[in-house]
Design a protein around this motif. Sequence first.
Motif, PDB file in Angstrom:
ATOM      1  N   ALA A 265       0.831  -1.206   0.000  1.00 34.34           N
ATOM      2  CA  ALA A 265       0.000   0.000   0.000  1.00 34.34           C
ATOM      3  C   ALA A 265       0.862   1.252   0.000  1.00 34.34           C
ATOM      4  O   ALA A 265       1.928   1.292   0.637  1.00 34.34           O
ATOM      5  N   ASP A 266       0.395   2.255  -0.728  1.00 34.20           N
ATOM      6  CA  ASP A 266       1.059   3.564  -0.753  1.00 34.20           C
ATOM      7  C   ASP A 266       0.471   4.391   0.379  1.00 34.20           C
ATOM      8  O   ASP A 266      -0.743   4.628   0.426  1.00 34.20           O
ATOM      9  N   LEU A 267       1.316   4.831   1.315  1.00 40.76           N
ATOM     10  CA  LEU A 267       0.842   5.559   2.485  1.00 40.76           C
ATOM     11  C   LEU A 267       1.042   7.075   2.308  1.00 40.76           C
ATOM     12  O   LEU A 267       1.847   7.520   1.484  1.00 40.76           O
ATOM     13  N   ASP A 268       0.288   7.823   3.103  1.00 35.35           N
ATOM     14  CA  ASP A 268       0.394   9.281   3.090  1.00 35.35           C
ATOM     15  C   ASP A 268       1.839   9.686   3.410  1.00 35.35           C
ATOM     16  O   ASP A 268       2.417   9.238   4.413  1.00 35.35           O
ATOM     17  N   ASP A 269       2.404  10.533   2.570  1.00 35.53           N
ATOM     18  CA  ASP A 269       3.801  10.955   2.751  1.00 35.53           C
ATOM     19  C   ASP A 269       4.016  11.720   4.048  1.00 35.53           C
ATOM     20  O   ASP A 269       5.150  11.831   4.541  1.00 35.53           O
ATOM     21  N   GLY A 270       2.949  12.243   4.640  1.00 44.42           N
ATOM     22  CA  GLY A 270       3.095  13.020   5.858  1.00 44.42           C
ATOM     23  C   GLY A 270       3.202  12.173   7.112  1.00 44.42           C
ATOM     24  O   GLY A 270       3.450  12.712   8.203  1.00 44.42           O
ATOM     25  N   LEU A 271       3.026  10.867   6.987  1.00 44.37           N
ATOM     26  CA  LEU A 271       3.103   9.987   8.159  1.00 44.37           C
ATOM     27  C   LEU A 271       4.533   9.851   8.647  1.00 44.37           C
ATOM     28  O   LEU A 271       5.469   9.702   7.856  1.00 44.37           O
ATOM     29  N   THR A 272       4.693   9.893   9.968  1.00 43.91           N
ATOM     30  CA  THR A 272       5.996   9.575  10.537  1.00 43.91           C
ATOM     31  C   THR A 272       6.125   8.055  10.631  1.00 43.91           C
ATOM     32  O   THR A 272       5.118   7.335  10.552  1.00 43.91           O
ATOM     33  N   MET A 273       7.339   7.578  10.808  1.00 43.17           N
ATOM     34  CA  MET A 273       7.535   6.133  10.903  1.00 43.17           C
ATOM     35  C   MET A 273       6.784   5.554  12.110  1.00 43.17           C
ATOM     36  O   MET A 273       6.153   4.501  12.009  1.00 43.17           O
ATOM     37  N   GLY A 274       6.821   6.271  13.216  1.00 47.66           N
ATOM     38  CA  GLY A 274       6.135   5.789  14.418  1.00 47.66           C
ATOM     39  C   GLY A 274       4.638   5.707  14.217  1.00 47.66           C
ATOM     40  O   GLY A 274       3.996   4.712  14.591  1.00 47.66           O
ATOM     41  N   ASP A 275       4.032   6.744  13.611  1.00 46.05           N
ATOM     42  CA  ASP A 275       2.588   6.727  13.354  1.00 46.05           C
ATOM     43  C   ASP A 275       2.221   5.621  12.362  1.00 46.05           C
ATOM     44  O   ASP A 275       1.194   4.957  12.509  1.00 46.05           O
ATOM     45  N   GLY A 276       3.081   5.446  11.352  1.00 41.41           N
ATOM     46  CA  GLY A 276       2.816   4.395  10.368  1.00 41.41           C
ATOM     47  C   GLY A 276       2.800   3.013  10.997  1.00 41.41           C
ATOM     48  O   GLY A 276       1.919   2.193  10.705  1.00 41.41           O
ATOM     49  N   GLU A 277       3.766   2.754  11.870  1.00 46.63           N
ATOM     50  CA  GLU A 277       3.815   1.445  12.533  1.00 46.63           C
ATOM     51  C   GLU A 277       2.576   1.224  13.399  1.00 46.63           C
ATOM     52  O   GLU A 277       1.993   0.140  13.392  1.00 46.63           O
ATOM     53  N   ARG A 278       2.160   2.270  14.111  1.00 43.50           N
ATOM     54  CA  ARG A 278       0.991   2.141  14.980  1.00 43.50           C
ATOM     55  C   ARG A 278      -0.276   1.909  14.168  1.00 43.50           C
ATOM     56  O   ARG A 278      -1.084   1.033  14.488  1.00 43.50           O
TER      57      ARG A 278
END
Length: 313
Positions: A265-278
Amino acid sequence: MSTIRYIKSNLVLFGALTANLGIAIAKFVAASITGSSSMLSEGFHSVVDSLNQVLMLYGEHRSGKQPDARHPFGYGRELYFWAFVVAILIFAVGAGLSFYEGYIHYIEPEELRDPTVNYVVLGVAMLLEGGSWMIAVREFASSKGNDGWWAAIRESKDPSVFVVVFEDSAALAGLVVAAIGVWASHHFDAPRLDGVASMVIGGILAMVAVLLAREAKGLLIGERADPRTIRKVRERVAAQPWVTHVNHVRTIHSAPRSIFVAISADLDDGLTMGDGERLIEELEAELKAEIPELSSIYIRPERREDAIEAGQL
């Protein structure tokens, strides 16, 4: 799993095994009394079917083993392996012996004897096989949903049920052929017709074995999940506000009720790594709660352009 629960979950196999053991003994006794080739072939058929049910029960037992270091995704596919072995046994032993016995009886026909015992055994066998067939068909019908029978068999990931449906259908067809062969050989005073009936039974078994082998092979090398499940996963992932595009959803059955799914999946570029993992962990929990069959979920963040360049879209 308790013994009672194990028996209930495999009622179709235990029902078929009980019926086939009794039928096999009766057929061999009748064949020894009357000298009927088709009845002897039917005896071989029932013995092979009984062995098949034992192998499928063993496969069910082995497939329930918990994952370990050597098999991190579990032992579910062992059931598919034994289903393939069952197909080989039906072809090599059931069909082979039936055709061979029929051929021998055709070139060296035996003197006809009173067929009464044959008819009695065939009648009882039809009742028992019919009961086993009804149990298997009812079980399969309850799980196939709105799909047609053939489509449901092609999509089914549980060989324990459709193997019995195939076997019992072939058994009922074989009993009809055997009855016709016994009747025709006496009516026309032509013992060779009994041998022909035996060869026809062998042909039926060979055809069923080929169909089973094809289905078992697909499961053994890995089949995707039901398209409706894949669509549900894709829709759930695409609905996340932080997912800009779902590149692909790839699934494979590691057991009848266990699915491995890999999602790009292509994720929002504004996500931080920590938020993405959560967020990914929360999404995995939601997917497992909604679709319990998803035993392993892997979500890979990947730009859509990279997925296109890699040939995944």
